[in-house]
Design an enzyme around this catalytic site. Structure first.
Site, PDB file in Angstrom:
ATOM      1  CD  GLU A   1     -26.220 -38.474 -86.209  1.00  0.00           C
ATOM      2  OE1 GLU A   1     -26.563 -39.541 -86.770  1.00  0.00           O
ATOM      3  OE2 GLU A   1     -25.175 -37.854 -86.501  1.00  0.00           O
TER       4      GLU A   1
ATOM      5  CB  CYS B   1     -23.487 -42.579 -91.823  1.00  0.00           C
ATOM      6  SG  CYS B   1     -23.127 -44.349 -91.760  1.00  0.00           S
TER       7      CYS B   1
ATOM      8  CG  HIS C   1     -23.724 -41.711 -86.931  1.00  0.00           C
ATOM      9  ND1 HIS C   1     -24.865 -41.480 -87.663  1.00  0.00           N
ATOM     10  CD2 HIS C   1     -23.165 -42.834 -87.441  1.00  0.00           C
ATOM     11  CE1 HIS C   1     -25.001 -42.440 -88.582  1.00  0.00           C
ATOM     12  NE2 HIS C   1     -23.978 -43.261 -88.472  1.00  0.00           N
TER      13      HIS C   1
END
Length: 220
Positions: free
Chosen positions: A196, A86, A194
């Site tokens: 994660e 990002c 994202h």
């Protein structure tokens, strides 16, 4: 396996990234401040999401000129893996470590939702845990995620198999549906989604986990 997460003023996803890496490896990454001139000896450097410097001038433009970026460039040149997610992707592009630029979303609205990505290459330490053509889920949360580049660079990215992920349904207007790209040496990955945030069932899925497992096991 040693890793570092770089923190800038305005970063807000560093804790998610630290938690994901620690959960997968059992080792907590070191956090590195943007004003540092050197990095510890690590195998993976991560620039997480957020709004560095409030996205003033352009998203990532100020952060890209911070002292730590010189150290990241040196380590990347040596072959150390670098992941920018990002705002991290925006910073890597502004620093010239990846081609292209991230512009305002085509709809001029902030997008926060889950999207589907198609894995376009497995020829990198980040994507080798997937199958080519595999469709995975990943959250996005950005206002400036519209990836743009000139026709010559786009042709080179395609010809060199450096498009890592494409959106199945393009949410932001990115050219050629691009969601993530690799550097020439293939050791730098920048992506807007994202991964994660999808690394264990309690998060709603594990589609992001193979990216970290592959990257973190490459030099283990």
């Amino acid at each position: 396996m040693k890793s570092a997460v770089v923190v800038f003023p305005g970063s807000n996803r560093e804790r998610d990234m630290v938690a994901a890496i620690e959960k997968i490896t059992g080792h907590r990454p070191v956090t590195v401040w943007h004003g540092d001139h050197d990095l510890p000896k690590v195998d993976l450097i991560v620039i997480p999401g957020g709004f560095s410097y409030g996205d003033y001038l352009r998203s990532g433009a100020i952060a890209a000129r911070e002292p730590i970026m010189g150290a990241i460039a040196r380590e990347a040149e040596r072959g150390v893996a670098v992941l920018g997610v990002c705002n991290g992707f925006q910073i890597l592009c502004e620093a010239g470590l990846l081609p292209g630029v991230l512009m305002r979303n085509a709809g001029l609205k902030f997008i926060c939702k889950e999207v589907e990505l198609r894995v376009e290459t497995t020829a990198s330490q980040f994507t080798r845990g997937y199958a080519k053509g595999q469709v995975i889920r990943s959250p996005v949360a950005h206002g400036d995620g519209n990836y743009r580049t000139d026709d010559e660079t786009l042709a080179r990215l395609k010809g060199e198999d450096r498009i890592a992920f494409r959106y199945v349904a393009n949410p932001n207007g990115s050219v050629d549906d691009i969601a993530g790209v690799l550097s020439e040496k293939r050791n730098i990955l920048g992506m807007m989604p994202h991964p994660e945030n999808l690394i264990e069932p309690l998060n709603g899925g594990t589609d992001g986990r193979p990216l970290f497992e592959a990257a973190l096991s490459a030099v283990a």
